[in-house]
Structures are given as structure tokens and as C-alpha cells.
Design a protein around this motif. Sequence first.
Motif, mmCIF file in Angstrom:
data_model
loop_
_atom_site.group_PDB
_atom_site.id
_atom_site.type_symbol
_atom_site.label_atom_id
_atom_site.label_comp_id
_atom_site.label_asym_id
_atom_site.label_seq_id
_atom_site.Cartn_x
_atom_site.Cartn_y
_atom_site.Cartn_z
ATOM 1 N N LEU A 68 0.817 -1.214 0.000
ATOM 2 C CA LEU A 68 0.000 0.000 0.000
ATOM 3 C C LEU A 68 0.849 1.262 0.000
ATOM 4 C CD1 LEU A 68 -2.669 -1.179 2.583
ATOM 5 C CD2 LEU A 68 -2.777 -1.288 0.079
ATOM 6 N N GLY A 120 2.279 -1.750 4.165
ATOM 7 C CA GLY A 120 2.101 -0.398 3.662
ATOM 8 C C GLY A 120 2.954 0.586 4.437
ATOM 9 N N GLY A 171 -0.357 4.098 3.916
ATOM 10 C CA GLY A 171 -0.519 2.671 3.674
ATOM 11 C C GLY A 171 -0.273 1.829 4.905
ATOM 12 N N SER A 226 -2.834 -0.742 6.430
ATOM 13 C CA SER A 226 -2.442 -2.134 6.674
ATOM 14 C C SER A 226 -3.002 -2.627 8.001
ATOM 15 C CB SER A 226 -0.910 -2.253 6.687
ATOM 16 O OG SER A 226 -0.357 -1.918 5.442
#
Length: 277
Positions: free
Chosen positions: A70, A148, A152, A156
Amino acid sequence: MAALPLLLRVRTLPHLARRRVSTLRPTVRSMAAAATAPSDAFRKIQIQRDGTTFDAYVVGKENAPGIVVLQEWWGVDFEVKNHALHIARMDSGFRALIPDLYRGKVGLDVAEAQHLMNDLDWQGAVKDIRASVNWLKANGSSKVGVTGFCMGGALSIASAVLVPEVEAVVAFYGVPSSELADPSQAKAPVQAHFGELDDYVGFSDISAAKSLEKKLKSPGVPYEVHVYPGCAHAFMNTSPDGIKRRKAMGMHDENPAAVDLAWSRFRSWMGAYLLSP
């Protein structure tokens, strides 16, 4: 708007804090305008969910355990591709998939990145992540993890709470808002990494790391929280362009040993939960 963007807006860069928010009217660039990691290593696919379609970028061995990677608040740029390539080239072999949460948009400066993150549909992003996990599972990956960075990283951890198909999570310097997900309800093992000098208060600083660790004790899932001395936010970004960008943001630390240690811990964690029978 979710509380996570508000947290980052409170502690933004000093030179931006002196500007009125109303002046931040960026022209958002397309992904093609951003610097990229070697693009020919990636296969572009499209994933559908809930009547919408988004692009994703896949690299690594077919049928290998999958890891959804991510993006930071910048979008799908050169740095998140560097991370995905690194993961795919680990000796054990993983298949990395980057979902494009911004739908092709990339921020080329802080103002643009802030604008894009503030406009993100966080619940929708979690749905994108779940669809990405399920795409990997439907296309040869028997087990799938999520990792991530920054924004991100927060997503996560949210995935460990909200995406039941996830086997393991590794989050780098980011914690979700309580409105998005409560880490004390995590259902997948979580490993988290933070920089000691990170000053994004309540999001990825020491206080956020300690709070996360306390919450992860509740659900009874395996967890690790690591803090790296002398490291600031985004310390995993080690490409020349990534280092230049960090320095422009006032982050002058460089610690290759910490980066190597974090990747080693990442490899051990994902290996334990994705490579085991």
C-alpha cells in the motif's frame, strides 16, 4: 472526512503550516508524470469490486504467497514500486500487488499529496484492499499478507481488523484513526515499525507506537512493535529520489542498518505466516 487525514494536517511541514489551507489548490498529476521504478517489471491488471474498477500492478512469481503493498500519501509512485520490487525479489519469493487507491493520480509535492489523502474514501480503500487480497487468492496465492507505508501503514493495520482474508500484516509508520479501525480488534498478526524521531504526533510518533502496542495486547493475536533509534518518518525510502524528497521535507537521517533490520524482520514475519503450510 476520517480523522487520520486530520491528524496529519495538524502536524504538517513547517513551511506549509504557515500557509492557509485555502491556498493549497494543487493540480494533481497523472501517474505517467511521476518518476517510476522499472515499469517493465510490473504487470498492470484491473480489479473489480462493488461496481467499480481500479488498476493494480503485480510483480513476482506466479503462485507465490501474495503481499498487497500500500502506497504512501504520494500515490503509486517510484517509491512504492521500489518496495514492491524489493519484496518480490526476496529469496523466499513473494508476489507483490500494488492497488492504485488514488485511481491514477500522484502527488508530486506535499500540497498535492495532502490534497489526495484528504480526499481519499478510507472505507472504500479498505474495500480495494480486500478485493486485491481476494484477487491474489483467486490467482494462485494460497496465503496473502498486507504491508504499507505511512498512509498505507495505517491502512495495513486497518486490514488486520477489517479484512478477514488477510493472514499477516506489516505496517510502517502509520496507525489508523479510531473511526476507521480499532487495533484492539485485530484478527491477523501485526508487525509494526516506527522511527524514534518521527514527529507526526498521534499517527506515527513514539506515542502512537506505544498506544498501538498497548491495543495489540487485547485481541491475543501475535504482534511486534519496533522503534528504530535515530530514524525519522519514512526512513524506509532509500532510493536517490526518495532521499532527496525526504531531505526537502526536513528529514536528513539516513540509516541503512535500520532499513536492513526492518526488511529482515519483515521477511521473517511474512515468511512465518505466508510460507508455512
